[in-house]
Design an enzyme around this catalytic site. Structure first.
Site, mmCIF file in Angstrom:
data_model
loop_
_atom_site.group_PDB
_atom_site.id
_atom_site.type_symbol
_atom_site.label_atom_id
_atom_site.label_comp_id
_atom_site.label_asym_id
_atom_site.label_seq_id
_atom_site.Cartn_x
_atom_site.Cartn_y
_atom_site.Cartn_z
ATOM 1 N N THR A 27 -16.723 1.553 1.359
ATOM 2 C CA THR A 27 -15.387 1.665 1.806
ATOM 3 C C THR A 27 -15.205 3.230 1.741
ATOM 4 O OG1 THR A 27 -14.425 1.828 -0.432
ATOM 5 C CG2 THR A 27 -14.526 -0.276 0.375
ATOM 6 N N ILE A 51 -19.409 -0.623 -3.310
ATOM 7 C CA ILE A 51 -19.146 -1.161 -2.160
ATOM 8 C C ILE A 51 -18.739 -0.150 -0.943
ATOM 9 C CG2 ILE A 51 -17.328 -3.026 -0.791
ATOM 10 C CD1 ILE A 51 -19.072 -4.060 -3.224
ATOM 11 N N LYS A 110 -11.190 1.149 -16.003
ATOM 12 C CA LYS A 110 -11.624 -0.323 -15.479
ATOM 13 C C LYS A 110 -11.922 -1.146 -16.762
ATOM 14 C CE LYS A 110 -11.155 0.079 -11.147
ATOM 15 N NZ LYS A 110 -10.152 -0.534 -10.237
ATOM 16 N N TYR A 128 -12.093 6.801 -14.897
ATOM 17 C CA TYR A 128 -12.526 5.591 -14.052
ATOM 18 C C TYR A 128 -12.921 4.320 -15.137
ATOM 19 C CZ TYR A 128 -13.774 2.586 -9.946
ATOM 20 O OH TYR A 128 -13.718 1.577 -9.009
ATOM 21 N N ASP A 138 0.913 -1.033 -0.038
ATOM 22 C CA ASP A 138 -0.144 -0.056 -0.178
ATOM 23 C C ASP A 138 0.947 1.303 -0.112
ATOM 24 O OD1 ASP A 138 -3.081 0.310 0.771
ATOM 25 O OD2 ASP A 138 -2.274 2.032 0.824
ATOM 26 N N ASN A 154 -5.305 -4.775 -6.957
ATOM 27 C CA ASN A 154 -6.532 -4.074 -6.463
ATOM 28 C C ASN A 154 -6.457 -2.417 -6.069
ATOM 29 O OD1 ASN A 154 -9.024 -3.928 -4.222
ATOM 30 N ND2 ASN A 154 -7.308 -3.232 -3.143
HETATM 31 N N1 LIG Z 1 -15.606 0.831 -3.203
HETATM 32 C C1 LIG Z 1 -16.248 0.651 -4.338
HETATM 33 O O1 LIG Z 1 -17.594 0.973 -4.449
HETATM 34 C C2 LIG Z 1 -15.507 -0.171 -5.580
HETATM 35 C C3 LIG Z 1 -16.536 -0.503 -6.504
HETATM 36 C C4 LIG Z 1 -15.767 -1.225 -7.632
HETATM 37 C C5 LIG Z 1 -14.561 -1.444 -7.625
HETATM 38 N N2 LIG Z 1 -13.743 -0.807 -6.553
HETATM 39 C C6 LIG Z 1 -12.188 -0.952 -6.885
HETATM 40 O O2 LIG Z 1 -11.870 -1.814 -5.839
HETATM 41 C C7 LIG Z 1 -10.586 -1.450 -5.466
HETATM 42 C C8 LIG Z 1 -10.349 -0.980 -3.847
HETATM 43 O O3 LIG Z 1 -11.156 -0.010 -3.692
HETATM 44 P P1 LIG Z 1 -11.672 0.385 -2.370
HETATM 45 O O4 LIG Z 1 -13.137 0.993 -2.345
HETATM 46 O O5 LIG Z 1 -11.266 -0.652 -1.247
HETATM 47 O O6 LIG Z 1 -10.838 1.658 -2.085
HETATM 48 P P2 LIG Z 1 -10.168 2.317 -0.804
HETATM 49 O O7 LIG Z 1 -9.990 3.811 -1.068
HETATM 50 O O8 LIG Z 1 -10.815 2.097 0.453
HETATM 51 O O9 LIG Z 1 -9.075 1.780 -0.200
HETATM 52 C C9 LIG Z 1 -7.701 1.675 -1.544
HETATM 53 C C10 LIG Z 1 -6.386 1.480 -0.939
HETATM 54 O O10 LIG Z 1 -5.399 1.547 -1.985
HETATM 55 C C11 LIG Z 1 -4.304 2.454 -1.327
HETATM 56 N N3 LIG Z 1 -3.670 3.249 -2.787
HETATM 57 C C12 LIG Z 1 -4.282 4.239 -3.354
HETATM 58 N N4 LIG Z 1 -3.375 4.574 -4.383
HETATM 59 C C13 LIG Z 1 -2.394 3.712 -4.183
HETATM 60 C C14 LIG Z 1 -1.330 3.616 -5.030
HETATM 61 N N5 LIG Z 1 -0.996 4.545 -5.947
HETATM 62 N N6 LIG Z 1 -0.418 2.544 -4.722
HETATM 63 C C15 LIG Z 1 -0.496 1.706 -3.667
HETATM 64 N N7 LIG Z 1 -1.623 1.619 -3.018
HETATM 65 C C16 LIG Z 1 -2.705 2.704 -3.424
HETATM 66 C C17 LIG Z 1 -4.954 3.436 -0.403
HETATM 67 O O11 LIG Z 1 -4.247 3.706 0.333
HETATM 68 C C18 LIG Z 1 -5.845 2.440 -0.019
HETATM 69 O O12 LIG Z 1 -5.215 1.574 1.361
HETATM 70 C C19 LIG Z 1 -10.151 -0.062 -6.509
HETATM 71 O O13 LIG Z 1 -9.601 -0.725 -7.559
HETATM 72 C C20 LIG Z 1 -11.625 0.301 -6.773
HETATM 73 O O14 LIG Z 1 -11.371 0.960 -8.115
HETATM 74 C C21 LIG Z 1 -14.228 -0.184 -5.548
#
Ligand SMILES: NC(=O)c1ccc[n+]([C@@H]2O[C@H](COP(=O)([O-])OP(=O)(O)OC[C@H]3O[C@@H](n4cnc5c(N)ncnc54)[C@H](O)[C@@H]3O)[C@@H](O)[C@H]2O)c1
Length: 239
Positions: free
Chosen positions: A181, A179, A150, A146, A27, A80
Site C-alpha cells: 500500500t 502489504i 499495535k 508503531y 477518511d 483501520n
Molecule cells: N501496509 C502495511 O504493510 C500494513 C501492515 C500491517 C498493518 N497495517 C495497518 O493497516 C491499516 C491501513 O494501512 P494501509 O497500509 O492501508 O495505509 P495507507 O497509507 O495505504 O492508507 C491509510 C488511509 O488512512 C487514512 N488516514 C490516515 N490518517 C488518518 C486519520 N487520522 N483519520 C482518518 N483517516 C486517516 C489515509 O488518508 C489513507 O486513506 C493501518 O492501521 C496500518 O497500520 C498496514
C-alpha cells in the site's frame, strides 16, 4: 470503516459492500474517500463518505452518528486508519512523533470503540474489527511507537470481549504483515527485497488479501470468536 480512502481500508470497504453491507467510508482525505464511494457505487453497492480524523473524538462520534442517521443501525465497525512513523531509533524519538502515532493509531481506535459500543449494544450486538499488525505481536527495528500502538490495539480488542461479550458485542484484531500500500511506498528496493523474504510465502501481501479476510471475519456467524488476534501474514509470525 475508517481509513477507507486507500490501501487496506479501501479493499475492506469494497468487500463489505460486495457482501451486502451499507458502508460509511471515513477518511481524512476527502478525494480518496469519494473515490472509494465511487468504486463501491459503480460495483452496485451502497456507501456514503464522512470526513473523519480518527484522532478527534468529536469526528469519531459524528461518524457513528452518521451511520445511525443514514442506515438506522450499526452492525459492524472497522478501525483501520493508521500511520507508520519514519524508522527512528527508540532513544531518538521526540515527543511530537510519539504523540502523533499514539493519537492516530491508539487514541483513534479507543475513540472508535467507545463510540461503537453503545450503538452495537442498542443493536442487540455486532462486531468491531481492529486492524492491528504483525507488529502487534513482535517488534521491528526503528518502529517503537508503531509497535507500541499495535500491541495496545490487540489489548483493547481483548478488553472489548471481557467487558461486552455478554451484550453480544464481539471484537477481533487482524494482523497483516507487510502489504503493498502507500504505507510501504517509501521503502528502497533493498529493504523491499528483504521484506519479501521475511515472509515464508516469499512476498509482501496485497490489500485484497486482507480485505477479503476482514469481510469474512465480520460476518454474523463468527459469533463465538471474541477478543482474538488473527494474523494475515503469509506465515511471517511462524519463524
Ligand atoms: N501496509 C502495511 O504493510 C500494513 C501492515 C500491517 C498493518 N497495517 C495497518 O493497516 C491499516 C491501513 O494501512 P494501509 O497500509 O492501508 O495505509 P495507507 O497509507 O495505504 O492508507 C491509510 C488511509 O488512512 C487514512 N488516514 C490516515 N490518517 C488518518 C486519520 N487520522 N483519520 C482518518 N483517516 C486517516 C489515509 O488518508 C489513507 O486513506 C493501518 O492501521 C496500518 O497500520 C498496514
Amino acid at each position: 470503516m475508517t481509513g477507507a480512502g486507500a490501501g487496506i481500508g479501501r479493499s475492506i470497504a469494497l468487500h463489505y459492500a460486495k457482501a451486502g453491507a451499507q458502508v460509511v467510508v471515513a477518511d481524512l482525505n476527502d478525494d480518496a474517500g469519494a473515490e472509494t464511494v465511487r468504486l463501491i457505487t459503480e460495483a452496485g453497492g451502497v456507501a456514503q463518505f464522512q470526513h473523519t480524523d480518527v484522532a478527534s473524538a468529536k469526528d469519531t462520534d459524528s461518524l457513528v452518528a452518521k451511520a445511525l442517521s443514514t442506515y438506522g443501525k450499526l452492525d459492524i465497525a472497522c478501525n483501520n486508519a493508521g500511520v507508520a512513523p519514519p524508522a527512528t531509533p527508540l532513544a531518538e524519538i521526540d515527543d511530537g512523533l510519539w504523540r502523533r502515532i499514539m493519537s492516530i493509531n491508539l487514541d483513534g481506535v479507543f475513540y472508535g470503540i467507545r463510540a461503537h459500543i453503545p450503538a452495537l449494544v442498542q443493536n442487540g450486538g455486532g462486531v468491531i474489527v481492529n486492524v492491528a499488525s504483525i507488529l502487534g505481536q513482535v517488534g521491528f527495528p526503528g518502529m517503537a511507537p508503531y509497535v507500541a500502538t499495535k500491541h495496545a490495539v490487540v489489548g483493547l480488542t481483548k478488553q472489548v470481549a471481557v467487558d461486552y461479550a455478554d451484550k453480544g458485542v464481539g471484537a477481533i484484531a487482524v494482523g497483516p504483515a507487510f502489504i503493498k500500500t502507500g504505507m510501504e511506498d517509501n521503502l528502497d528496493p533493498a529493504s523491499r527485497a528483504d521484506l519479501d523474504t521475511a515472509h515464508p510465502v516469499g512476498r509482501m501481501g496485497e490489500p485484497e488479501e486482507v480485505g477479503s479476510v476482514v469481510a469474512m471475519v465480520s460476518a454474523p456467524n463468527w459469533t463465538f470468536v471474541n477478543g482474538a488476534y488473527l494474523p494475515i501474514d503469509g506465515g511471517y509470525l511462524t519463524r
